[in-house]
Scaffold this motif. Structure first.
Motif, short mmCIF file in Angstrom:
data_model
loop_
_atom_site.label_atom_id
_atom_site.label_comp_id
_atom_site.label_asym_id
_atom_site.label_seq_id
_atom_site.Cartn_x
_atom_site.Cartn_y
_atom_site.Cartn_z
N LEU A 1 40.91 51.67 38.83
CA LEU A 1 40.27 52.91 38.40
C LEU A 1 41.01 53.53 37.23
O LEU A 1 40.39 54.05 36.30
N ARG A 2 42.33 53.47 37.26
CA ARG A 2 43.09 54.04 36.15
C ARG A 2 42.79 53.30 34.85
O ARG A 2 42.67 53.91 33.79
N LEU A 3 42.71 51.99 34.92
CA LEU A 3 42.37 51.22 33.71
C LEU A 3 41.01 51.63 33.18
O LEU A 3 40.82 51.83 31.98
N GLY A 4 40.02 51.72 34.08
CA GLY A 4 38.68 52.09 33.65
C GLY A 4 38.59 53.49 33.12
O GLY A 4 37.98 53.74 32.07
N GLU A 5 39.22 54.44 33.82
CA GLU A 5 39.17 55.82 33.38
C GLU A 5 39.87 56.02 32.04
O GLU A 5 39.56 56.96 31.31
N ALA A 6 40.84 55.16 31.74
CA ALA A 6 41.55 55.25 30.47
C ALA A 6 40.75 54.62 29.33
O ALA A 6 41.21 54.59 28.18
N GLY A 7 39.55 54.11 29.64
CA GLY A 7 38.72 53.52 28.60
C GLY A 7 38.76 52.02 28.50
O GLY A 7 38.14 51.44 27.61
N HIS A 8 39.46 51.35 29.41
CA HIS A 8 39.57 49.89 29.38
C HIS A 8 38.63 49.29 30.43
O HIS A 8 39.06 48.74 31.44
N ALA A 9 37.33 49.45 30.17
CA ALA A 9 36.34 49.02 31.16
C ALA A 9 36.38 47.52 31.40
O ALA A 9 36.26 47.06 32.54
N ALA A 10 36.52 46.74 30.33
CA ALA A 10 36.54 45.28 30.50
C ALA A 10 37.74 44.85 31.34
O ALA A 10 37.61 43.99 32.22
N GLU A 11 38.90 45.46 31.09
CA GLU A 11 40.09 45.12 31.88
C GLU A 11 39.92 45.55 33.33
O GLU A 11 40.36 44.86 34.25
N ALA A 12 39.28 46.71 33.55
CA ALA A 12 39.04 47.16 34.92
C ALA A 12 38.12 46.19 35.65
O ALA A 12 38.35 45.85 36.82
N ARG A 13 37.08 45.73 34.97
CA ARG A 13 36.18 44.76 35.60
C ARG A 13 36.93 43.47 35.96
O ARG A 13 36.78 42.94 37.06
N GLN A 14 37.75 42.98 35.03
CA GLN A 14 38.53 41.77 35.30
C GLN A 14 39.49 41.97 36.48
O GLN A 14 39.67 41.07 37.30
N HIS A 15 40.07 43.16 36.56
CA HIS A 15 40.97 43.47 37.67
C HIS A 15 40.23 43.35 39.01
O HIS A 15 40.72 42.70 39.94
N PHE A 16 39.05 43.95 39.10
CA PHE A 16 38.32 43.90 40.36
C PHE A 16 37.74 42.51 40.63
O PHE A 16 37.58 42.12 41.79
N GLU A 17 37.44 41.77 39.59
CA GLU A 17 37.01 40.39 39.81
C GLU A 17 38.14 39.55 40.41
O GLU A 17 37.89 38.67 41.24
N ARG A 18 39.39 39.81 39.97
CA ARG A 18 40.53 39.11 40.58
C ARG A 18 40.68 39.49 42.05
O ARG A 18 40.98 38.64 42.89
N LEU A 19 40.46 40.77 42.34
CA LEU A 19 40.54 41.19 43.74
C LEU A 19 39.46 40.50 44.57
O LEU A 19 39.72 40.06 45.70
N LEU A 20 38.26 40.40 44.02
CA LEU A 20 37.17 39.76 44.76
C LEU A 20 37.48 38.29 44.99
O LEU A 20 37.22 37.75 46.09
N ALA A 21 38.04 37.63 43.99
CA ALA A 21 38.40 36.22 44.15
C ALA A 21 39.45 36.05 45.24
O ALA A 21 39.39 35.11 46.05
N GLY A 22 40.41 36.98 45.29
CA GLY A 22 41.42 36.91 46.34
C GLY A 22 40.84 37.15 47.71
O GLY A 22 41.19 36.48 48.68
N LEU A 23 39.92 38.12 47.82
CA LEU A 23 39.29 38.40 49.11
C LEU A 23 38.49 37.21 49.62
O LEU A 23 38.34 37.01 50.83
N SER A 24 37.96 36.44 48.71
CA SER A 24 37.12 35.31 49.11
C SER A 24 37.94 34.17 49.70
O SER A 24 37.39 33.29 50.37
N VAL A 25 39.27 34.17 49.43
CA VAL A 25 40.12 33.12 49.98
C VAL A 25 40.28 33.35 51.48
O VAL A 25 40.79 34.37 51.93
N GLY A 26 39.82 32.42 52.26
CA GLY A 26 39.95 32.53 53.71
C GLY A 26 38.81 33.24 54.39
O GLY A 26 38.75 33.31 55.62
N ALA A 27 37.87 33.82 53.61
CA ALA A 27 36.74 34.51 54.23
C ALA A 27 35.73 33.49 54.73
O ALA A 27 35.45 32.48 54.08
N LYS A 28 35.15 33.75 55.90
CA LYS A 28 34.15 32.85 56.46
C LYS A 28 32.84 33.00 55.71
O LYS A 28 32.54 34.05 55.15
#
Length: 784
Positions: free
Chosen positions: A476-503
């Motif tokens: 959120l801090r990255l996005g609110e500071a105007g770095h929307a692309a970096e914020a999206r990439q950050h959350f995409e990394r989180l989603l990829a991590g969550l998918s590891v081990g998920a059924k």
């Protein structure tokens, strides 16, 4: 270098050099052999493909500048920068040129090593009694002080400045001393001494070294890959030497080696030669180069804090960490816990302070600086700490090995990944703590954003571990500071991590998946892809309604995003209908959410002003306990209310007067709820001014936009997307009221900034380019 023979090098055997009788106090010193020039101690051999560097010229000039007494030169720098090779090159050159009669090369890693070497030299050069080391040392120092012979004493790898107490070579015109050390203590300064800081290779020196080394085995690698490898290794001479030896031995290309180096499943020790095959007489593999320095720093007062501070620094940006981050309350709390745990582990019963002060954390940084593990310049604004990225990696790997050591194979726990994760989460909390609330400092903001990206790379996320609040705050801090692309990439990394081990059945539909997907879609829209975001929001909405239900704030947050994305994709009528549906349902959860979110932020800001440490604790407690579906929106991007969305898209659909009236009413209500610097209120001010102009009052709009631009520049910064959008609107209406010349200048400047900041294909950039083209064509038509 000339070969060392029996008459130029001291023998390791001293038998027969002194004669004495038991019980007698009279000893007969051996005769001094008048064989000159004389070399005592073995100068390290010349490194393969030795690279001449600016530091060598600097050393030559420093020695040449000596006047009444030659200055004692201290070559200081972190392990691996090539201090010993520079000293050896200087000593060898002076020896071969016949500039010295006596050359002494001494291992100065301990006081015992120094005194042993001094005693042997006193026996050999000054005829001292070998059975009395103290007398031999005194005789040597006296000889150095009084002789007319030219001498050079090199003390290599001084471990502790105290080890030279009473043993410094005398400052004389006929003599010179050269000391290499990792230390930067004030105790090293003194009359006749000068410190020369030895840094990394320059990019050109790195490339020249690698190219020469590869050419020596008939290798001609791609220049771009050689330069990239030098960059990957941070231009550290030791790392370059070991890496190129390894890739030559294994027949790897530079590109192949870079792939192995980037593989986080490998340790640094896995991508360098084994100890027996190290180049240039290296004693340690690169990963072990700094271990002794870390131990010594950790032993300095305040004891036990330097290592954990370095471990925290190892997950932040190597190019610059604001000191306030490493001395923030979350870090102090973590250091206090670490110190108490260490005391308990040692079984020490003495009382340990339950707190670590900001001054102690700063002193720990100074300890690391004294051992050349970090570069730390106190007193400057936003004091910056820099640490080589290979030092960071070696520190993290050592921490993970310590964690694995807790797994005893009999029910113990493997804490390797957890320890790094805890450091990253502490660093994230510290960044959140120091992130500016109201004031805007571009230098600090740039550093914090870079550090937020670095921390995000070191916070492992898995389905089992889940996501800590710090993950969300960084994005959120990255996005609110105007770095929307970096914020999206950050959350995409989180989603990829969550998918590891998920059924399979759970993948993408548990609460954390849903929330992270919302953030990805939101920042995709903010980054200039509303059509793609609309598709993502549509899929997400169906899943949220299925899992959370239709009447939760989180679900309505996605409905808001979908409505806005449809409007920005070119369908304002669909956006109006979607926002009307939200209001018609009397479930405008976003309005209530916005109010509660902003009130919570205002309370947090006030708490920081009164008691910042308590605010951090309350924030951490809230994030740890409030995990119900209805509470999740606290981690969603702050969005204006549905009233704002409806008003905006009504204007876009052809009702500017109605849009201006509704936004003016909403702005009055926000004045009671939101702080003047709240980005949501700033966005409403921009929209209100825009539709006032569209409704026929551009003069009033220009005044409002001018005031808003000044506030946005000070609060959000000159490069924030909202600030850029206001600059466009202001320039457009200046042209509309007749000031076309000024409007074209403003649009030209804005287009250059948007192209640099947002990119040439961003929707805002394209709109500015069209507006500028239209303005230029109109001006050209008038000229004709």
């Amino acid at each position: 270098m000339p070969s060392l023979n029996a008459h130029t090098a001291i023998s390791a055997q001293h038998g027969g050099l002194a004669v004495g009788s038991a019980g007698s106090v009279t000893f007969h010193a051996p005769p001094v052999r008048e064989v000159w020039p004389r070399q005592i101690g073995l100068v390290p051999g010349r490194a393969d493909c030795f690279q001449h560097r600016e530091a060598a010229d600097l050393l030559d000039r420093a020695v040449a500048e000596g006047e009444t007494a030659v200055v004692c030169q201290l070559l200081s720098g972190t392990g691996g920068v090539g201090k010993t090779q520079l000293a050896a090159h200087y000593a060898r050159t002076a020896w071969e040129a016949g500039e010295v009669d006596l050359l002494m090369w001494i291992n100065a890693s301990s006081r015992e090593a120094i005194t042993t070497a001094y005693a042997r030299a006193g026996t050999e050069v000054a005829g001292a009694d070998p059975s009395d080391p103290e007398e031999a040392i005194g005789r040597l120092l006296t000889w150095l002080q009084t002789t007319e012979r030219r001498w050079l004493v090199v003390l290599d790898d001084l471990g502790d400045p105290g080890d030279l107490h009473g043993l410094w070579p005398p400052a004389r015109r006929r003599g010179a001393a050269l000391v290499t050390t990792r230390r930067r203590d004030a105790a090293l300064s003194g009359p006749g001494r000068r410190r020369i800081d030895i840094g990394l290779f320059s990019p050109g020196e790195s490339v020249d070294y690698l190219t020469a080394k590869l050419a020596s085995v008939q290798r001609d690698d791609e220049p771009a890959q050689i330069a990239a490898l030098a960059e990957d290794l941070g231009h550290l001479p030791l790392a370059l030497a070991q890496a190129v030896t390894y890739l030559i031995d294994l027949g790897l290309s530079c590109a192949d080696y870079r792939t192995r180096l980037a593989d986080r499943t490998r340790e640094l020790a896995d991508v360098v030669p084994e100890r027996g095959n190290l180049p240039d007489d290296h004693h340690d593999v690169i990963a072990a180069t700094w271990s002794l320095s870390i131990e010594r720093a950790d032993a300095l007062r305040p004891q036990g804090l330097a290592r954990p501070v370095l471990e925290l620094a190892s997950v932040l940006d190597p190019n610059g960490i604001p000191t306030e981050v490493l001395t923030a309350p979350p870090v102090l709390n973590s250091l206090a816990i670490t110190r108490r745990a260490m005391v308990l582990k040692r079984g020490d019963r003495k009382k340990v302070s339950r707190v670590v002060t900001e001054q102690e954390a700063a002193d720990a940084l100074r300890c690391l600086h004294r051992l050349s593990l970090v570069d730390f310049v106190p007193g400057a604004r936003h004091e910056t700490v820099r640490v080589h990225h290979l030092v960071q990696r070696a520190t993290r790997e050592a921490l993970m090995r310590d964690g694995r050591a807790d797994d005893d194979g009999a029910g113990g726990r493997d804490l390797s990944g957890l320890l790094v994760r805890l450091d990253a989460e502490t660093a994230a909390e510290a960044l959140e703590y120091v992130w500016p609330v109201e004031e805007r400092d571009d230098t600090l903001m740039a550093a914090l954003q870079a550090n937020a990206k670095a921390v995000a790379d070191h916070v492992p996320v898995t389905a089992a571990a889940g996501i800590d609040g710090s993950h969300y705050r960084l994005g959120l801090r990255l996005g609110e500071a105007g770095h929307a692309a970096e914020a999206r990439q950050h959350f995409e990394r989180l989603l990829a991590g969550l998918s590891v081990g998920a059924k399979g059945a759970e993948r993408g539909k548990d609460i954390e998946h849903l929330f992270v997907r919302h953030n990805i879609a939101w920042w995709q829209m903010e980054a200039g892809d509303p059509a793609g975001a609309a598709t993502a929001f549509e899929r997400l909405l169906a899943d949220k309604e299925d899992v959370l239900g239709a009447a939760t704030p989180s679900t309505f947050a996605t409905r808001y995003g979908l409505a806005r994305a449809r409007g920005e994709s070119g369908d304002p009528a669909a956006a109006v209908a979607a926002f009307e549906a939200l209001l018609a349902d009397r479930l405008d959860a976003l309005t209530y959410r916005t109010r509660s979110f902003s009130l919570r932020r205002t309370v947090r800001f006030a708490q920081r002003a009164a008691d910042r440490q308590m605010a951090v604790r309350m924030e951490a407690r809230s994030g740890a306990t409030d995990r119900s579906p209805g509470a999740l929106p606290q981690w969603e991007p702050p969005a204006p209310s549905a009233r704002y969305g409806l008003a905006w898209w009504r204007g876009m659909a052809g009702d500017p007067v109605g849009a201006a009236c509704e936004l003016e009413s909403l702005l009055a209500e926000q004045g009671d709820l939101l702080a003047a610097f709240d980005p949501l209120r700033l966005a409403t001010r921009h929209a209100c001014a825009h539709w006032k102009a569209e409704a026929g009052d551009p003069g009033r709009a220009i005044l409002l936009l001018t005031e808003l631009l000044a506030d946005q520049t000070g609060i959000l910064g000159p490069e924030h997307p909202q600030t850029l959008a206001t600059r466009h609107t202001l320039a457009r209406w200046k042209g509309a009221v007749g000031d076309r010349g000024r409007a074209l200048v403003l649009l030209t400047e804005l287009l250059a900034d948007q192209t640099r900041i947002l990119g040439p294909e961003h929707p805002q950039t394209l709109v500015t380019r069209r507006t500028l083209a239209c303005g230029q064509s109109r001006s050209a038509g008038e000229d004709v």
